[in-house]
Design an enzyme around this catalytic site. Structure first.
Site, PDB file in Angstrom:
ATOM      1  N   GLU A  49       0.792  -1.079   0.083  1.00 22.09           N
ATOM      2  CA  GLU A  49      -0.017  -0.125  -0.061  1.00 22.09           C
ATOM      3  C   GLU A  49       0.999   1.154  -0.158  1.00 22.09           C
ATOM      4  OE1 GLU A  49      -2.590  -0.620   3.018  1.00 22.09           O
ATOM      5  OE2 GLU A  49      -3.932  -2.118   2.123  1.00 22.09           O
ATOM      6  N   GLU A  99      -1.578  -9.937  -5.808  1.00 20.73           N
ATOM      7  CA  GLU A  99      -1.659 -10.801  -7.056  1.00 20.73           C
ATOM      8  C   GLU A  99      -0.796 -10.047  -8.154  1.00 20.73           C
ATOM      9  OE1 GLU A  99      -4.131  -9.981  -5.295  1.00 20.73           O
ATOM     10  OE2 GLU A  99      -5.822 -11.323  -5.494  1.00 20.73           O
ATOM     11  N   CYS A 127      -9.694  -9.364  -6.959  1.00 19.25           N
ATOM     12  CA  CYS A 127     -10.358  -8.360  -7.276  1.00 19.25           C
ATOM     13  C   CYS A 127     -10.434  -8.112  -8.950  1.00 19.25           C
ATOM     14  CB  CYS A 127     -10.037  -6.852  -6.765  1.00 19.25           C
ATOM     15  SG  CYS A 127      -8.458  -6.104  -7.439  1.00 19.25           S
ATOM     16  N   CYS A 131      -7.174  -7.298 -10.848  1.00 18.48           N
ATOM     17  CA  CYS A 131      -6.275  -8.448 -10.513  1.00 18.48           C
ATOM     18  C   CYS A 131      -6.690  -9.509 -11.536  1.00 18.48           C
ATOM     19  CB  CYS A 131      -5.977  -8.949  -8.962  1.00 18.48           C
ATOM     20  SG  CYS A 131      -5.181  -7.857  -8.178  1.00 18.48           S
TER      21      CYS A 131
HETATM   22  N1  THU Z   1      -5.887  -6.701  -2.464  1.00 18.60           N
HETATM   23  C1  THU Z   1      -5.203  -7.596  -2.556  1.00 18.60           C
HETATM   24  O1  THU Z   1      -3.832  -7.679  -2.309  1.00 18.60           O
HETATM   25  N2  THU Z   1      -5.480  -8.250  -3.649  1.00 18.60           N
HETATM   26  C2  THU Z   1      -6.903  -8.374  -3.954  1.00 18.60           C
HETATM   27  O2  THU Z   1      -7.251  -9.021  -4.924  1.00 18.60           O
HETATM   28  C3  THU Z   1      -7.917  -7.506  -3.440  1.00 18.60           C
HETATM   29  C4  THU Z   1      -7.375  -6.419  -2.518  1.00 18.60           C
HETATM   30  C5  THU Z   1      -5.318  -5.731  -1.205  1.00 18.60           C
HETATM   31  C6  THU Z   1      -5.425  -4.198  -1.658  1.00 18.60           C
HETATM   32  C7  THU Z   1      -5.106  -3.534  -0.433  1.00 18.60           C
HETATM   33  O3  THU Z   1      -3.921  -3.249  -0.030  1.00 18.60           O
HETATM   34  C8  THU Z   1      -5.956  -4.338   0.426  1.00 18.60           C
HETATM   35  O4  THU Z   1      -5.945  -5.475  -0.060  1.00 18.60           O
HETATM   36  C9  THU Z   1      -7.503  -3.894   1.015  1.00 18.60           C
HETATM   37  O5  THU Z   1      -8.238  -3.867  -0.319  1.00 18.60           O
END
Ligand code: THU
Length: 158
Positions: free
Chosen positions: A63, A74, A111, A114
């Site tokens: 982040e 991912e 998500c 991804c």
């Molecule tokens: N996040 C992922 O790493 N992968 C996903 O497929 C969905 C969300 C992360 C992004 C963010 O740092 C945190 O999860 C909350 O959304």
């Protein structure tokens, strides 16, 4: 007008049904989640892929104080593999979530952004399906064989 249908296929299964190599990939994804940089969401995600060579590569969400500059686990691992192993075929992708906000009833599928990146990785290997394994519901895991089950009508340029 003709009704068309797409029927994605998923399997929900206990962790004990993973093959021994898939279990290793999931373990690496879980380890990677602990290395996430997620001070804003406190949602720690790890992703690990196993290449055809057997090599396992892992990454975690990173982040940023400028929120849109952060990246999902991912994408971290898939873009790294694309950059460092451009010819490699990905057999398996495991995604693990570590968070006190985790809801046991839910399935933690990748998500939308991804999914598009997984689709590009699969396209790079002539669409040879990537086994995608993620957590939930409950103690179960969920899997599908190929990104088309998570992203039907995928956008591809060629
Ligand atoms: N996040 C992922 O790493 N992968 C996903 O497929 C969905 C969300 C992360 C992004 C963010 O740092 C945190 O999860 C909350 O959304």
């Amino acid at each position: 007008m003709k009704k068309m249908a797409i029927a994605p296929e998923f399997y929900s299964f206990p962790e004990t049904s993973l093959t021994s190599s898939e279990a290793l990939v999931l373990a690496e994804a879980r380890k990677a989640a602990l290395k996430a940089h997620a001070p804003y969401s406190r949602f720690f995600v790890g992703a690990a892929v196993q290449l055809e060579s057997g090599e396992i590569v892992a990454g975690s969400n990173q982040e940023n104080a400028s929120y849109p500059s952060g990246m999902c686990a991912e994408r971290v691992v898939l873009n790294f593999v694309g950059a460092t192993h451009p010819e490699a075929k990905i057999k398996t992708l495991c995604i693990a979530v570590v968070s006190k906000f985790k809801d046991a009833e839910r399935v933690y599928a990748p998500c939308g952004g991804c999914r598009q990146v997984i689709s590009e990785s699969q396209a790079r290997q002539n669409n040879e399906p990537i086994e995608i394994i993620f957590e939930g519901p409950g103690d179960q895991l969920t899997r599908c064989s190929g990104i088309e089950h998570l992203l039907p009508f995928t956008f591809q340029l060629f």
